[in-house]
Design a protein around this motif. Structure first.
Motif, PDB file in Angstrom:
ATOM      1  N   VAL A   5       0.851  -1.190   0.000  1.00 33.77           N
ATOM      2  CA  VAL A   5       0.000   0.000   0.000  1.00 33.77           C
ATOM      3  C   VAL A   5       0.885   1.238   0.000  1.00 33.77           C
ATOM      4  CG1 VAL A   5      -1.679   1.327   1.344  1.00 33.77           C
ATOM      5  CG2 VAL A   5      -1.902  -1.164   1.175  1.00 33.77           C
ATOM      6  N   GLU A   6       0.545   2.177  -0.848  1.00 36.66           N
ATOM      7  CA  GLU A   6       1.246   3.464  -0.851  1.00 36.66           C
ATOM      8  C   GLU A   6       0.290   4.544  -0.337  1.00 36.66           C
ATOM      9  OE1 GLU A   6       3.487   4.186  -4.421  1.00 36.66           O
ATOM     10  OE2 GLU A   6       4.002   2.066  -4.623  1.00 36.66           O
ATOM     11  N   GLY A   7       0.335   5.724  -0.904  1.00 41.92           N
ATOM     12  CA  GLY A   7      -0.416   6.842  -0.377  1.00 41.92           C
ATOM     13  C   GLY A   7      -1.863   6.881  -0.833  1.00 41.92           C
ATOM     14  N   PRO A   8      -2.567   7.984  -0.561  1.00 49.95           N
ATOM     15  CA  PRO A   8      -3.990   8.107  -0.871  1.00 49.95           C
ATOM     16  C   PRO A   8      -4.294   8.417  -2.322  1.00 49.95           C
ATOM     17  CG  PRO A   8      -3.208  10.141   0.116  1.00 49.95           C
ATOM     18  CD  PRO A   8      -2.059   9.181   0.155  1.00 49.95           C
ATOM     19  N   GLU A   9      -3.257   8.667  -3.126  1.00 49.00           N
ATOM     20  CA  GLU A   9      -3.472   9.236  -4.458  1.00 49.00           C
ATOM     21  C   GLU A   9      -4.249   8.319  -5.396  1.00 49.00           C
ATOM     22  OE1 GLU A   9       0.605   7.304  -4.295  1.00 49.00           O
ATOM     23  OE2 GLU A   9      -0.525   8.717  -3.048  1.00 49.00           O
ATOM     24  N   ARG A  10      -4.098   7.015  -5.264  1.00 50.59           N
ATOM     25  CA  ARG A  10      -4.775   6.114  -6.201  1.00 50.59           C
ATOM     26  C   ARG A  10      -6.289   6.181  -6.008  1.00 50.59           C
ATOM     27  NH1 ARG A  10      -3.693   2.304  -9.882  1.00 50.59           N
ATOM     28  NH2 ARG A  10      -5.145   0.561 -10.109  1.00 50.59           N
ATOM     29  N   TRP A  11      -6.740   6.122  -4.774  1.00 51.88           N
ATOM     30  CA  TRP A  11      -8.178   6.252  -4.513  1.00 51.88           C
ATOM     31  C   TRP A  11      -8.655   7.662  -4.805  1.00 51.88           C
ATOM     32  CZ3 TRP A  11     -12.764   4.161  -3.958  1.00 51.88           C
ATOM     33  CH2 TRP A  11     -13.780   4.915  -3.379  1.00 51.88           C
ATOM     34  N   ASP A  12      -7.923   8.653  -4.338  1.00 50.90           N
ATOM     35  CA  ASP A  12      -8.369  10.036  -4.473  1.00 50.90           C
ATOM     36  C   ASP A  12      -8.531  10.440  -5.936  1.00 50.90           C
ATOM     37  OD1 ASP A  12      -8.208  10.025  -1.739  1.00 50.90           O
ATOM     38  OD2 ASP A  12      -6.576  11.485  -1.592  1.00 50.90           O
ATOM     39  N   ALA A  13      -7.715   9.881  -6.818  1.00 54.32           N
ATOM     40  CA  ALA A  13      -7.793  10.226  -8.240  1.00 54.32           C
ATOM     41  C   ALA A  13      -9.109   9.780  -8.871  1.00 54.32           C
ATOM     42  CB  ALA A  13      -6.622   9.603  -8.993  1.00 54.32           C
ATOM     43  N   LEU A  14      -9.808   8.851  -8.234  1.00 48.72           N
ATOM     44  CA  LEU A  14     -11.093   8.375  -8.771  1.00 48.72           C
ATOM     45  C   LEU A  14     -12.236   9.341  -8.479  1.00 48.72           C
ATOM     46  CD1 LEU A  14     -10.770   4.616  -7.769  1.00 48.72           C
ATOM     47  CD2 LEU A  14     -10.470   5.596 -10.048  1.00 48.72           C
ATOM     48  N   THR A  15     -12.010  10.286  -7.584  1.00 56.16           N
ATOM     49  CA  THR A  15     -12.987  11.329  -7.222  1.00 56.16           C
ATOM     50  C   THR A  15     -14.376  10.746  -6.945  1.00 56.16           C
ATOM     51  OG1 THR A  15     -13.541  11.879  -9.543  1.00 56.16           O
ATOM     52  CG2 THR A  15     -11.714  13.083  -8.527  1.00 56.16           C
ATOM     53  N   VAL A  16     -14.415   9.740  -6.095  1.00 55.09           N
ATOM     54  CA  VAL A  16     -15.677   9.114  -5.709  1.00 55.09           C
ATOM     55  C   VAL A  16     -16.307   9.911  -4.566  1.00 55.09           C
ATOM     56  CG1 VAL A  16     -16.760   7.021  -4.801  1.00 55.09           C
ATOM     57  CG2 VAL A  16     -14.826   6.850  -6.394  1.00 55.09           C
ATOM     58  N   GLU A  17     -17.570  10.251  -4.710  1.00 57.73           N
ATOM     59  CA  GLU A  17     -18.283  10.958  -3.646  1.00 57.73           C
ATOM     60  C   GLU A  17     -18.928   9.926  -2.726  1.00 57.73           C
ATOM     61  OE1 GLU A  17     -21.814  14.310  -3.006  1.00 57.73           O
ATOM     62  OE2 GLU A  17     -21.023  13.870  -5.019  1.00 57.73           O
ATOM     63  N   LEU A  18     -18.493   9.903  -1.478  1.00 57.64           N
ATOM     64  CA  LEU A  18     -19.025   8.964  -0.498  1.00 57.64           C
ATOM     65  C   LEU A  18     -20.250   9.568   0.183  1.00 57.64           C
ATOM     66  CD1 LEU A  18     -15.655   7.811   1.118  1.00 57.64           C
ATOM     67  CD2 LEU A  18     -16.965   6.687  -0.703  1.00 57.64           C
ATOM     68  N   ALA A  19     -21.288   8.764   0.322  1.00 55.58           N
ATOM     69  CA  ALA A  19     -22.538   9.235   0.918  1.00 55.58           C
ATOM     70  C   ALA A  19     -22.387   9.379   2.429  1.00 55.58           C
ATOM     71  CB  ALA A  19     -23.660   8.256   0.599  1.00 55.58           C
ATOM     72  N   PRO A  20     -23.163  10.285   3.031  1.00 56.75           N
ATOM     73  CA  PRO A  20     -23.179  10.364   4.500  1.00 56.75           C
ATOM     74  C   PRO A  20     -23.764   9.089   5.094  1.00 56.75           C
ATOM     75  CG  PRO A  20     -24.910  11.738   3.551  1.00 56.75           C
ATOM     76  CD  PRO A  20     -24.071  11.265   2.404  1.00 56.75           C
ATOM     77  N   TRP A  21     -23.434   8.833   6.351  1.00 59.77           N
ATOM     78  CA  TRP A  21     -23.896   7.608   6.998  1.00 59.77           C
ATOM     79  C   TRP A  21     -25.404   7.608   7.200  1.00 59.77           C
ATOM     80  CZ3 TRP A  21     -20.632   3.775   6.990  1.00 59.77           C
ATOM     81  CH2 TRP A  21     -19.260   4.012   7.082  1.00 59.77           C
ATOM     82  N   ARG A  22     -26.011   6.479   6.948  1.00 63.30           N
ATOM     83  CA  ARG A  22     -27.433   6.302   7.244  1.00 63.30           C
ATOM     84  C   ARG A  22     -27.597   5.988   8.731  1.00 63.30           C
ATOM     85  NH1 ARG A  22     -29.529   2.445   2.210  1.00 63.30           N
ATOM     86  NH2 ARG A  22     -28.461   3.606   0.540  1.00 63.30           N
ATOM     87  N   ARG A  23     -28.663   6.514   9.315  1.00 63.75           N
ATOM     88  CA  ARG A  23     -28.891   6.342  10.752  1.00 63.75           C
ATOM     89  C   ARG A  23     -30.014   5.373  11.060  1.00 63.75           C
ATOM     90  NH1 ARG A  23     -24.028   7.747  12.212  1.00 63.75           N
ATOM     91  NH2 ARG A  23     -23.453   9.858  11.531  1.00 63.75           N
ATOM     92  N   SER A  24     -30.733   4.925  10.033  1.00 60.08           N
ATOM     93  CA  SER A  24     -31.836   3.998  10.274  1.00 60.08           C
ATOM     94  C   SER A  24     -32.082   3.185   9.009  1.00 60.08           C
ATOM     95  CB  SER A  24     -33.110   4.758  10.664  1.00 60.08           C
ATOM     96  OG  SER A  24     -33.530   5.604   9.604  1.00 60.08           O
ATOM     97  N   GLY A  25     -32.886   2.133   9.180  1.00 58.95           N
ATOM     98  CA  GLY A  25     -33.219   1.287   8.042  1.00 58.95           C
ATOM     99  C   GLY A  25     -33.119  -0.178   8.416  1.00 58.95           C
ATOM    100  N   GLU A  26     -33.474  -1.039   7.472  1.00 55.84           N
ATOM    101  CA  GLU A  26     -33.505  -2.473   7.738  1.00 55.84           C
ATOM    102  C   GLU A  26     -32.092  -3.063   7.774  1.00 55.84           C
ATOM    103  OE1 GLU A  26     -35.037  -5.030   4.695  1.00 55.84           O
ATOM    104  OE2 GLU A  26     -34.343  -3.744   3.066  1.00 55.84           O
ATOM    105  N   THR A  27     -31.973  -4.198   8.430  1.00 51.18           N
ATOM    106  CA  THR A  27     -30.735  -4.972   8.432  1.00 51.18           C
ATOM    107  C   THR A  27     -30.773  -5.963   7.273  1.00 51.18           C
ATOM    108  OG1 THR A  27     -30.393  -4.783  10.825  1.00 51.18           O
ATOM    109  CG2 THR A  27     -29.347  -6.657   9.711  1.00 51.18           C
ATOM    110  N   VAL A  28     -29.701  -6.013   6.500  1.00 48.36           N
ATOM    111  CA  VAL A  28     -29.612  -6.935   5.371  1.00 48.36           C
ATOM    112  C   VAL A  28     -28.363  -7.789   5.538  1.00 48.36           C
ATOM    113  CG1 VAL A  28     -29.479  -7.177   2.866  1.00 48.36           C
ATOM    114  CG2 VAL A  28     -30.779  -5.278   3.860  1.00 48.36           C
ATOM    115  N   VAL A  29     -28.544  -9.102   5.457  1.00 44.03           N
ATOM    116  CA  VAL A  29     -27.429 -10.044   5.512  1.00 44.03           C
ATOM    117  C   VAL A  29     -26.975 -10.332   4.083  1.00 44.03           C
ATOM    118  CG1 VAL A  29     -26.689 -12.351   6.227  1.00 44.03           C
ATOM    119  CG2 VAL A  29     -28.309 -11.051   7.645  1.00 44.03           C
ATOM    120  N   LEU A  30     -25.681 -10.157   3.832  1.00 48.18           N
ATOM    121  CA  LEU A  30     -25.114 -10.363   2.495  1.00 48.18           C
ATOM    122  C   LEU A  30     -24.263 -11.627   2.494  1.00 48.18           C
ATOM    123  CD1 LEU A  30     -23.956  -6.748   1.519  1.00 48.18           C
ATOM    124  CD2 LEU A  30     -26.065  -7.919   0.868  1.00 48.18           C
TER     125      LEU A  30
END
Length: 238
Positions: A99-124
């Motif tokens: 693993v190197e630095g953050p640049e590989r992920w950061d270059a993808l410019t993915v917008e991460l959603a805020p955390w959900r506080r409620s909802g159903e539980t799903v088993v994957l």
């Protein structure tokens, strides 16, 4: 130097990219497996299933490298690319790739959603393929479902299932052994509990923990044009 190439469910473009990349590193590529590797041989295998795992153990017993490829942890078509996971020894484990630095992920410019506080539980659940310690135990799904309740999502590799984004639209928590679907759930802000020790997607359901995990994870995810250069394999063999 020989590279034994064991890619299941043959896809010509995938095989060509791996063969080209290994060739650029100086390896003679042989399609298939051996259980009696030579002193300078390496193995590149799709997961570690049946004979692939037996061959991998034979290589490792002689101190020879085993590189394991699989479908990308974040989905093969992530961000419009064509991705695969590539790691040393085991594909779904943290610490199996440099693993190197953050640049590989950061270059993808993915917008991460805020955390959900409620909802159903799903088993994957997963299909339960791979060697012991990596594969999901066969009893895991029902045992965990009894513990946490909620709903079990059908695995798309075994039966028809709705697209993941639709199926998790009302989810407030996901429980997994170590599913790639849970990686995408995290990006959508769904807290995840994972039971696989040392899972590649393990994190603490905080913004900082999620981001740090994704920045590490990015160094195990490679597109075919990158694999064809040999660079991902060179990193793992260094």
């Amino acid at each position: 130097m020989r590279a034994w190439l064991n890619l299941r469910h043959a896809v010509p473009a995938r095989r060509e990219a791996f063969a080209r990349g290994l060739g650029r590193l100086g390896y003679t590529v042989i399609d298939g497996l051996t259980f009696r590797p030579g002193a300078s041989d390496i193995l590149v295998t799709w997961n570690r299933i049946r004979d692939g795992h037996t061959a991998a153990c034979a290589f490792e017993s002689r101190g020879l490298p085993v590189l394991v490829a699989e479908n990308a942890s974040w989905g093969n078509d992530f961000q419009g690319g064509h991705w695969y996971t590539l790691a040393r020894g085991f594909h779904n484990k943290a610490g199996a790739f440099p693993v190197e630095g953050p640049e590989r992920w950061d270059a993808l410019t993915v917008e991460l959603a805020p955390w959900r506080r409620s909802g159903e539980t799903v088993v994957l659940p997963q299909r339960g393929i791979g060697p012991p310690g990596i594969a999901m135990p066969l009893s895991w799904t029902e045992r965990v479902h009894r513990e946490v309740g909620g709903r079990i999502r059908k695995h798309p590799g075994q039966s028809a299932a709705r697209p993941l984004c639709e199926d998790l639209a009302q989810a407030g928590r996901v429980v997994t052994w170590g599913s790639g679907a849970a990686i995408r759930a995290l990006m959508w802000g769904i807290p995840v509990r994972s039971d696989m020790p040392g899972w590649i997607g393990e994190q603490d359901n905080t913004g900082a923990g999620r981001l740090a995990m994704l920045r590490r994870l990015a160094w195990a995810q490679w597109q075919l044009h990158e694999i064809a250069t040999g660079e991902p394999m060179r990193r793992l063999l260094s």
